[in-house]
Write a protein that holds these residues in place. Structure first.
Motif, PDB file in Angstrom:
ATOM      1  N   GLN A   1       0.822  -1.212   0.000  1.00 40.88           N
ATOM      2  CA  GLN A   1       0.000   0.000   0.000  1.00 40.88           C
ATOM      3  C   GLN A   1       0.853   1.257   0.000  1.00 40.88           C
ATOM      4  O   GLN A   1       0.508   2.259  -0.621  1.00 40.88           O
ATOM      5  CB  GLN A   1      -0.912   0.010   1.234  1.00 40.88           C
ATOM      6  N   SER A   2       1.954   1.226   0.695  1.00 38.05           N
ATOM      7  CA  SER A   2       2.758   2.438   0.875  1.00 38.05           C
ATOM      8  C   SER A   2       3.783   2.641  -0.221  1.00 38.05           C
ATOM      9  O   SER A   2       4.418   3.696  -0.284  1.00 38.05           O
ATOM     10  CB  SER A   2       3.477   2.384   2.233  1.00 38.05           C
TER      11      SER A   2
ATOM     12  N   GLU B   1       4.787   3.344  -4.002  1.00 41.02           N
ATOM     13  CA  GLU B   1       4.214   3.865  -5.241  1.00 41.02           C
ATOM     14  C   GLU B   1       5.157   3.602  -6.407  1.00 41.02           C
ATOM     15  O   GLU B   1       6.388   3.648  -6.263  1.00 41.02           O
ATOM     16  CB  GLU B   1       3.908   5.349  -5.117  1.00 41.02           C
TER      17      GLU B   1
ATOM     18  N   LYS C   1      -3.440   6.515  -5.892  1.00 41.78           N
ATOM     19  CA  LYS C   1      -2.107   6.010  -5.569  1.00 41.78           C
ATOM     20  C   LYS C   1      -1.575   5.279  -6.797  1.00 41.78           C
ATOM     21  O   LYS C   1      -2.302   4.536  -7.459  1.00 41.78           O
ATOM     22  CB  LYS C   1      -2.169   5.044  -4.390  1.00 41.78           C
TER      23      LYS C   1
ATOM     24  N   HIS D   1       0.353   2.494  -8.694  1.00 41.10           N
ATOM     25  CA  HIS D   1       0.871   1.129  -8.599  1.00 41.10           C
ATOM     26  C   HIS D   1       1.080   0.580 -10.010  1.00 41.10           C
ATOM     27  O   HIS D   1       0.514   1.097 -10.983  1.00 41.10           O
ATOM     28  CB  HIS D   1      -0.108   0.224  -7.845  1.00 41.10           C
TER      29      HIS D   1
ATOM     30  N   ASP E   1      -3.195   4.662 -11.521  1.00 43.35           N
ATOM     31  CA  ASP E   1      -3.648   5.243 -10.261  1.00 43.35           C
ATOM     32  C   ASP E   1      -5.117   4.910 -10.028  1.00 43.35           C
ATOM     33  O   ASP E   1      -5.882   5.694  -9.480  1.00 43.35           O
ATOM     34  CB  ASP E   1      -3.397   6.742 -10.202  1.00 43.35           C
TER      35      ASP E   1
ATOM     36  N   ARG F   1      -1.210  13.852  -9.501  1.00 39.44           N
ATOM     37  CA  ARG F   1      -2.020  13.152  -8.502  1.00 39.44           C
ATOM     38  C   ARG F   1      -3.486  13.427  -8.810  1.00 39.44           C
ATOM     39  O   ARG F   1      -3.912  14.574  -8.891  1.00 39.44           O
ATOM     40  CB  ARG F   1      -1.672  13.663  -7.109  1.00 39.44           C
TER      41      ARG F   1
ATOM     42  N   ARG G   1     -10.446   2.044   0.741  1.00 42.22           N
ATOM     43  CA  ARG G   1      -9.821   2.196  -0.569  1.00 42.22           C
ATOM     44  C   ARG G   1     -10.748   1.541  -1.574  1.00 42.22           C
ATOM     45  O   ARG G   1     -11.383   0.531  -1.274  1.00 42.22           O
ATOM     46  CB  ARG G   1      -8.441   1.523  -0.610  1.00 42.22           C
TER      47      ARG G   1
END
Length: 848
Positions: free
Chosen positions: A258-259, A261, A444, A446, A461, A479, A766
């Motif tokens: 999760q943390s 990127e 986020k 990934h 994202d 973002r 999420r």
């Protein structure tokens, strides 16, 4: 013969069998400079061994990734299962694809006889454009320094990592009675191993060594092995131990991705590959003689070993830093470095990084903080930052909405410098002191597999985090900010004003939020449109007892239903328990939240075992109890994309179900035209593009007096306008929550992770951007329903309705290719009509 001499002979035989005999690169002849390539190997006698590799270099001239297929036959190959078939997705431009011969196993499984290869084919999938092939050649694989012991544990028929010796059950060096495990993904070293292994006994010369153990089972489908306590001993002395509390394991192991990127520098190896197999590195000073490595744990999963490497380590010789190393070990032994380098090479040449467009070229606007409205649902990386004046002009245009409706406002944030903690303040739009309900999300980054079972990785994202806590900004990485707004059914008509303020590195940007609520109320969704849902799989591993597990799963299911209902999702295949009381509870919750019946019971029948008689008895008991409950009936999923050979058995089962309860609602998933015979055995047919998803296919299903639904068409927004145009009666998208092993590693299973709801339930909100687009498709359906109502009274509405019927595609292949802007534009036309008609509406013809 002594045991020690037997081991020496075994080691020498295995080494000779796998060792390369190539002196260097050995070219293969090309039939042309393009695919397809066909090579008859029976007339050649290359001295290849299982430690060698086949390397293909070429160029993909297409603007899109293409699938390249390598087929290899030996003299025992007679069909698909008895040969090797390997697919790789190749990005546009130059490419190198590497295939380790030690991994060439058929699906039977069987290792190809490398001295009896007969055919080598290289071709494209699905009549794709040809690729240019510059050359292909044999190349020696991994050769390790003298004195290295490299063991790949697993079944005798399992793939073997180049340069490693196989170590299989029955070998006297193994301690205990281990069970071999083979997983669908990962390189040959980490994808297989031995479970419930007590240890390995070796003879080792005196010296200093770097011991590397690959201790993690990568898991499969929704299962990830989860030993909470385990340790390793060498000659009785502890050298490594791991202990987790369940919640600690959940956050630091299962959800660790999760943390992390992917942008700005996507590196699939560092993100995924380097962690697979859980390599542990330890330095040993061995006096010489027996070396016993003991695995200690309270479960078979805790005593798992995939690979073992003992590398001579007289002194640090490599400058390569050990990944995630502690302070005690700064560099790698030569053999360790060689193995990790080879793993990295094989991983990166298999998992191709898709070409992606970074933020458009710098402009004066991109040299400073900016907030740009996204008006056409374009991918974030395609959004160029607007100047402050242009962004203000766009944001000042009022967004139309109706009472009882939901809408999305989206923005791209561009930052010139990194900011780990920007300040984002959102004032919800309000009128006369009455604010609209607003939920913010941010994306986020990934890496994901755009094709579920492909080998291509692309930055995405899609995952959205609810709220603004934890928001960070990276220079050059946009973002996405998403605002989901709900309009109350009793909201006064008129303009609602709010704003966004973003402060980062002493720069402040502001934009207005302007919503114009029209004096009309949208009809409720009349068709079920939603998703398949399962409870988080980790609950089954972390719960202390069956009663606690039952309550946790029930709470997670309630949380999921409430979240979906809040979003306006109308259809559902819920996570149904197996017992009647649990089923009633979930069904009652769904009915109370307004989900459109029938709910699809996707999993119960398959979870009642493989015996048809037992399944029918279990179903009948539940059905009788549910019928008396007064709840809407379930639609029971009988089959899911069945093989044609199983059709007679399915027919028998379906007819017996109908005989036992003539009122039963039977459903099935159709993905092939050959399954058409099963239409006579269901009341609801869920069809996808494999079966045929054109308007004509929907009509074909109706001719059998069966209700047609769509499933998994892949473009969420099409679940509105296209569903309406086709005449289908429902739509379900797979899957709300289906992680393959680790939820943030798309490379560790047969397919990618599917996470419309995120890996957790209430613990962390999420969800996927696609879920919000599905919600907007439902809003499209509601606007269309309003338009149909108005068309009975208003000429302008009737004309627009007729024009939409003419403009909307009736073939799924055409609809699938439409840009998001097309669906958005059709919705805007209805909204603009509603705004123009509002002065003409009366109590007789208004839906307000």
């Amino acid at each position: 013969m002594s045991r020690g001499l037997w081991l020496v002979i075994l080691l020498c035989a295995n080494a000779a069998m796998g060792a390369t005999r190539l002196e260097g690169q050995t070219p293969l002849p090309l039939t042309s400079n393009q695919t397809p390539q066909r090579l008859d190997l029976s007339t050649h006698n290359w001295p290849i061994g299982s430690d060698d590799e086949l390397v293909i270099e070429g160029y993909n001239p297409s603007a899109r990734p293409q699938t390249l297929i390598l087929r290899i036959d030996d003299n025992a190959s007679v069909n698909y299962r008895s040969r090797v078939n390997l697919e790789r997705i190749v990005a546009p431009g130059p490419f190198t694809q590497r295939f380790a011969l030690s991994e060439w196993r058929t699906s039977q499984p069987r290792a190809l006889a490398l001295d009896k290869l007969t055919k080598l084919y290289l071709f494209m999938a699905d009549n794709a454009p040809s690729m240019t092939i510059h050359r292909w050649y044999w190349e020696p694989g991994l050769t390790l320094p003298a004195g290295t012991i490299a063991l790949d544990l697993g079944a005798a028929a399992a793939p073997r990592f180049t340069g490693f010796e196989p170590l299989s059950p029955g070998d006297p060096r193994l301690i205990g009675h281990p069970t071999p495990i083979l997983r669908p993904s990962g390189d040959a070293l980490v994808r297989d191993g031995l479970r419930n292994l007590d240890g390995v006994r070796l003879d080792l010369a005196k010296g200093r060594y770097q011991l590397t153990l690959w201790l993690d089972d990568p898991g499969e489908w929704e299962y990830l092995p989860h030993p909470f306590e385990r340790s390793v001993l060498v000659n009785g002395e502890p050298i490594w131990a791991e202990q987790w509390q369940p919640q600690e394991w959940l956050t630091q192991r299962y959800l660790a991705g999760q943390s992390r990127e992917a942008l700005p520098n996507p590196d699939p190896w560092q993100l995924f590959g380097a962690r697979q197999g859980g390599p542990v590195h330890v330095t040993l000073n061995h006096p010489g003689g027996p070396l016993t490595i003991t695995l200690v744990g309270h479960s078979p999963d805790a005593k798992y070993l995939a690979g073992l490497l003992l590398a001579p380590y007289p002194a640090p010789t490599s400058k390569e830093a050990l990944p995630n190393s502690g302070k005690a070990l700064a560099v790698l032994a030569d053999a360790t470095a060689s193995v990790l380098t080879k793993q990295r090479q094989l991983f990166l040449e298999k998992w191709t990084l898709a070409p992606y467009s970074p933020t458009p070229a710098p402009t004066p606007a991109s040299q400073q903080l900016s907030l740009t409205p996204i008006t056409d649902a374009a991918p974030t990386l395609q959004i160029a930052p607007l100047s402050a004046a242009d962004a203000l002009q766009q944001a000042s245009q009022p967004v139309l909405a109706a009472r009882g409706g939901q809408l999305l406002l989206e923005f791209a944030i561009h930052a010139a410098t990194d900011d780990p903690a920007p300040l984002l303040v959102i004032q919800p739009p309000e009128r006369a002191g009455s604010p609209l309900a607003l939920t913010p999300y941010y994306g986020k980054w990934h890496l994901v597999r755009p094709q579920a079972s492909g080998t291509l990785l692309a930055p995405s994202d899609q995952e959205l985090v609810e709220g603004v806590a934890g928001l960070t900004l990276l220079a050059g990485v946009p973002r996405r900010l998403v605002l989901q707004i709900t309009i109350p059914r009793d909201a006064p008509a008129g303009r609602y004003l709010g704003n966004i303020q973003l402060l980062s590195q002493q720069q402040l940007v502001q934009l207005p939020l302007t919503i114009e609520v029209l004096p009309l109320t949208l009809p409720a969704a009349s068709k079920p449109v939603g998703i398949y849902v399962e409870a988080p799989p980790y609950l089954n591993w972390l719960s202390p007892n069956p009663e606690a597990l039952k309550e946790q799963i029930a709470a997670a299911s309630r949380c999921d239903l409430q979240r979906l209902a809040k979003l306006g999702i109308s259809g559902l295949s819920p996570a149904l328990p197996q017992d009647e009381a649990g089923m009633r509870e979930i069904m009652g919750e769904a009915a109370g939240l307004g989900f459109v019946p029938p709910l699809l019971a996707y999993t119960p029948l398959k979870r009642w075992g493989g015996d048809p008689a037992s399944q029918l008895d279990q179903w009948q008991a539940r059905q009788q109890g549910l019928t008396t409950s007064g709840l809407p009936p379930l639609a029971w999923s009988l089959f899911d994309e069945p093989d044609l050979a199983t059709l007679p058995a399915i027919t028998t089962f379906a007819r017996e179900m109908k005989r036992r309860d003539p009122a039963v609602i039977r459903a099935g998933h159709f993905n092939h035209p050959g399954q058409v015979g099963l239409l006579a055995e269901v009341e609801i047919a869920l069809i996808n593009a494999g079966f045929g998803a054109d308007k004509a296919d929907v009509a074909r299903v109706r001719q059998h007096k069966v209700t047609p639904w769509f499933y998994n068409l892949g473009t969420p927004r099409a679940a509105g306008f296209y569903l309406w145009q086709s005449g289908a009666e429902g739509y379900l998208q797979w899957h709300g929550r289906m992680p393959t092993a680790l939820p943030y590693d798309p490379t560790d299973g047969r397919e990618s992770d599917f996470m419309l709801l995120g890996p957790q339930a209430c613990e962390a909100h999420r969800l996927s951007h696609d879920l919000l687009l599905l919600q907007q498709a439902i809003e499209d359906l509601r606007w269309l329903a309003w338009l149909e109502q108005e068309a009975r009274y208003q000429v302008e509405a009737a004309l627009l309705l007729e024009r939409l019927r003419d403009q909307l595609p009736t073939r799924w292949q055409v609809a699938e290719q439409l840009p998001s802007a097309a669906w958005i534009q059709w919705r805007r036309e209805i909204e603009q009509l509603a705004k123009g008609l509002k002065t003409l509406q009366t109590g007789a013809n208004s839906s307000s």
